[in-house]
Design an enzyme around this catalytic site. Structure first.
Site, mmCIF file in Angstrom:
data_model
loop_
_atom_site.group_PDB
_atom_site.id
_atom_site.type_symbol
_atom_site.label_atom_id
_atom_site.label_comp_id
_atom_site.label_asym_id
_atom_site.label_seq_id
_atom_site.Cartn_x
_atom_site.Cartn_y
_atom_site.Cartn_z
ATOM 1 C CE LYS A 31 4.413 14.125 -1.272
ATOM 2 N NZ LYS A 31 5.642 14.401 -1.281
ATOM 3 N N GLY A 57 0.676 -1.198 -0.169
ATOM 4 C CA GLY A 57 0.038 -0.373 0.388
ATOM 5 C C GLY A 57 0.729 0.946 0.017
ATOM 6 C CB ALA A 58 0.155 4.640 -1.290
ATOM 7 C CG ASN A 111 8.580 12.795 -7.981
ATOM 8 O OD1 ASN A 111 6.648 12.597 -7.622
ATOM 9 N ND2 ASN A 111 9.242 12.095 -7.396
ATOM 10 C CD GLU A 126 2.298 26.126 -7.371
ATOM 11 O OE1 GLU A 126 1.873 27.133 -8.386
ATOM 12 O OE2 GLU A 126 4.267 26.109 -7.190
ATOM 13 C CG ASP A 145 8.210 13.173 -3.530
ATOM 14 O OD1 ASP A 145 7.325 12.026 -4.292
ATOM 15 O OD2 ASP A 145 8.458 14.015 -3.079
ATOM 16 C CD GLU A 147 1.245 12.313 -10.873
ATOM 17 O OE1 GLU A 147 0.893 13.052 -9.955
ATOM 18 O OE2 GLU A 147 1.192 11.547 -10.939
ATOM 19 C CD GLU A 192 -6.822 23.173 -12.004
ATOM 20 O OE1 GLU A 192 -6.751 23.948 -11.915
ATOM 21 O OE2 GLU A 192 -6.969 22.653 -13.234
ATOM 22 C CB THR A 249 46.729 12.928 11.516
ATOM 23 O OG1 THR A 249 47.033 11.939 10.869
ATOM 24 C CG2 THR A 249 46.390 13.163 12.646
ATOM 25 C CE LYS A 292 9.114 8.652 -7.778
ATOM 26 N NZ LYS A 292 8.913 7.291 -7.505
ATOM 27 C CG ASP A 295 12.444 9.729 -6.164
ATOM 28 O OD1 ASP A 295 11.016 10.048 -5.346
ATOM 29 O OD2 ASP A 295 12.168 9.164 -6.616
HETATM 30 N N1 LIG Z 1 4.556 13.900 -4.831
HETATM 31 C C1 LIG Z 1 4.471 14.811 -4.839
HETATM 32 O O1 LIG Z 1 5.052 15.471 -3.665
HETATM 33 C C2 LIG Z 1 2.850 15.427 -5.451
HETATM 34 C C3 LIG Z 1 3.004 16.963 -5.406
HETATM 35 C C4 LIG Z 1 1.472 17.120 -5.816
HETATM 36 C C5 LIG Z 1 1.133 16.966 -6.889
HETATM 37 N N2 LIG Z 1 -0.118 17.030 -7.565
HETATM 38 C C6 LIG Z 1 0.027 16.295 -8.733
HETATM 39 C C7 LIG Z 1 -1.273 16.282 -8.953
HETATM 40 C C8 LIG Z 1 -2.348 17.345 -10.064
HETATM 41 C C9 LIG Z 1 -3.027 17.721 -11.008
HETATM 42 C C10 LIG Z 1 -3.872 16.327 -11.091
HETATM 43 O O2 LIG Z 1 -4.910 16.029 -12.010
HETATM 44 C C11 LIG Z 1 -5.069 16.958 -12.215
HETATM 45 C C12 LIG Z 1 -5.356 17.901 -13.009
HETATM 46 C C13 LIG Z 1 -6.193 19.018 -13.522
HETATM 47 C C14 LIG Z 1 -7.685 19.159 -12.911
HETATM 48 C C15 LIG Z 1 -7.311 18.049 -11.743
HETATM 49 O O3 LIG Z 1 -8.231 18.531 -10.697
HETATM 50 C C16 LIG Z 1 -5.994 17.087 -11.002
HETATM 51 C C17 LIG Z 1 -2.655 15.036 -11.130
HETATM 52 C C18 LIG Z 1 -1.553 15.139 -9.739
HETATM 53 N N3 LIG Z 1 0.652 15.176 -7.968
HETATM 54 C C19 LIG Z 1 1.513 15.240 -6.652
HETATM 55 C C20 LIG Z 1 2.193 14.850 -6.195
#
Ligand SMILES: NC(=O)c1ccc2nc(-c3ccc(Oc4cccc(O)c4)cc3)[nH]c2c1
Length: 352
Positions: A57, A37-38, A173, A110, A189, A116, A113, A208, A170, A168
């Protein structure tokens, strides 16, 4: 989305400011990837005062404790992540908006939008080379900022002459600012990041070596190259963006994944690369170099011919200008400070 009573699972002080919504992604870190699990997830939330969307997060405390890895103290891990998030200020690095500690840790960030980069590179249609270049240029600027404390917006006063190694990097991130192909990216991340201490190895060598362990003397050759790990990761990310498959993978039967990586034996499928320019491939090859002292640095990569593209840089500056126009003035950070004392500036030079 979450119903009203589902909100009750979140701490009171959090609920007063945010309404939690759907899960955006789940992540594992080194510490708890060995556990089922995560150990964390990222959720969408709405800030009550502004109705703006944010990303939250959530880092599961119990999963960390269960892992019992006492030396890699997760609380210090989270502290490093928060300290870095609070100090960095660059258009290509994620910004923290708030932080809560309760049963679990809640980092309010923040919302990007565009989601990833992982989801973009996973699509069957490959990304255009120009798009890869625009994204990769921003990743280099972000990481370069880490290794040098100066941004395009002036000198940052965090860890003056020391850097921050992400460790990290990838596609999961790298976040995209919009669903448009031409957009800004931000690195996120810092859970595995390391803050470089001052060069303690130099201090050690003043005395030394009579009582000094062999590994310290042996580390002399590789001292100061730990930031090169980020350049390797950027090479892997660029490879995947350009051709759509990863350079090192388990499908390859001749060599184990470990042997592929430690010998720099990446899988090259000609038909996936025939539309990619020789310059782009040349940059990938100079990043995927096993010897860190021979690998391109972020500064050298920014000088590579593939990135001498004025149209791309103009596009980036225009995207930046758009954010500055619709960006609210930075409020003084009233965020709660993290409680625990940060780690002593650690001895990065030992290659730990
Ligand atoms: N691992 C981290 O530290 C981290 C930190 C911040 C993060 N924000 C996302 C993220 C954001 C938006 C996503 O889809 C959407 C796209 C548009 C609108 C929406 O509502 C969601 C998917 C993932 N993934 C994250 C990972």
């Amino acid at each position: 989305d979450l119903m009203v009573d589902d909100q009750m699972m979140f701490p009171k002080e959090f609920r007063e400011k945010y309404i939690m919504s759907k899960t955006l992604g789940r992540f594992l870190t080194e510490l708890c990837s060995c556990f089922s699990g995560a150990c964390g997830e990222v959720k969408l939330a709405f800030e009550k005062s502004t109705c703006n969307k944010v990303a939250v997060k959530i880092i599961n405390k119990r999963k960390f404790v269960a892992s019992g890895l006492t030396d890699a103290n997760p609380a210090l891990n989270i502290n490093t992540e928060i300290e870095i998030l609070k100090k960095i200020d660059h258009p290509c690095l994620i910004k923290i908006k708030n932080f809560f500690e309760a049963e679990d840790y809640y980092i309010v960030l923040e919302l990007m939008e565009g989601g990833e980069l992982y989801d973009r590179v996973s699509r069957p249609i490959k990304m255009k080379e120009d798009t890869c270049k625009l994204y990769f240029y921003q990743m280099l600027l972000a990481v370069k900022v880490h290794n040098r404390s100066v941004t395009c917006w002036g000198a940052l006063n965090y860890l003056h002459d020391n850097g921050i190694i992400h460790r990290d990097l990838k596609p999961e991130n790298v976040l995209l600012s919009s669903s448009e192909e031409i957009c800004l990216i931000k690195i996120t991340d810092f859970g595995q990041s390391k803050i470089l201490g001052e060069a303690s190895l130099m201090k050690t060598l003043c005395g030394t070596p009579m009582y000094l362990a062999p590994e310290v003397l042996n580390s002399l050759g590789t001292a100061g190259y730990s930031r090169a790990v980020d350049c390797w990761s950027l090479g892997v990310i660029l490879f995947v963006c350009l051709c759509g498959y990863p350079p090192f993978n388990e499908q390859n039967t001749q060599l184990s994944l470990k042997d592929q990586i430690t010998h720099g034996k990446y899988t090259f499928i000609a038909k996936e690369w025939k539309h990619v320019s020789d310059m782009a491939l040349d940059l990938v090859k100079k990043l995927l170099v096993v010897d860190p002292s021979k690998r391109l640095t972020t500064e050298e990569a920014l000088e590579h011919p593939w990135l001498q593209d004025e149209d791309m840089k103009t596009t980036f500056q225009q995207l930046l200008a758009q954010t500055c126009t619709n960006m609210s003035p930075p409020e003084t950070s009233k965020m709660p400070t993290t409680t625990r004392k940060r780690l002593h500036e650690n001895e990065e030079e030992y290659g730990s």
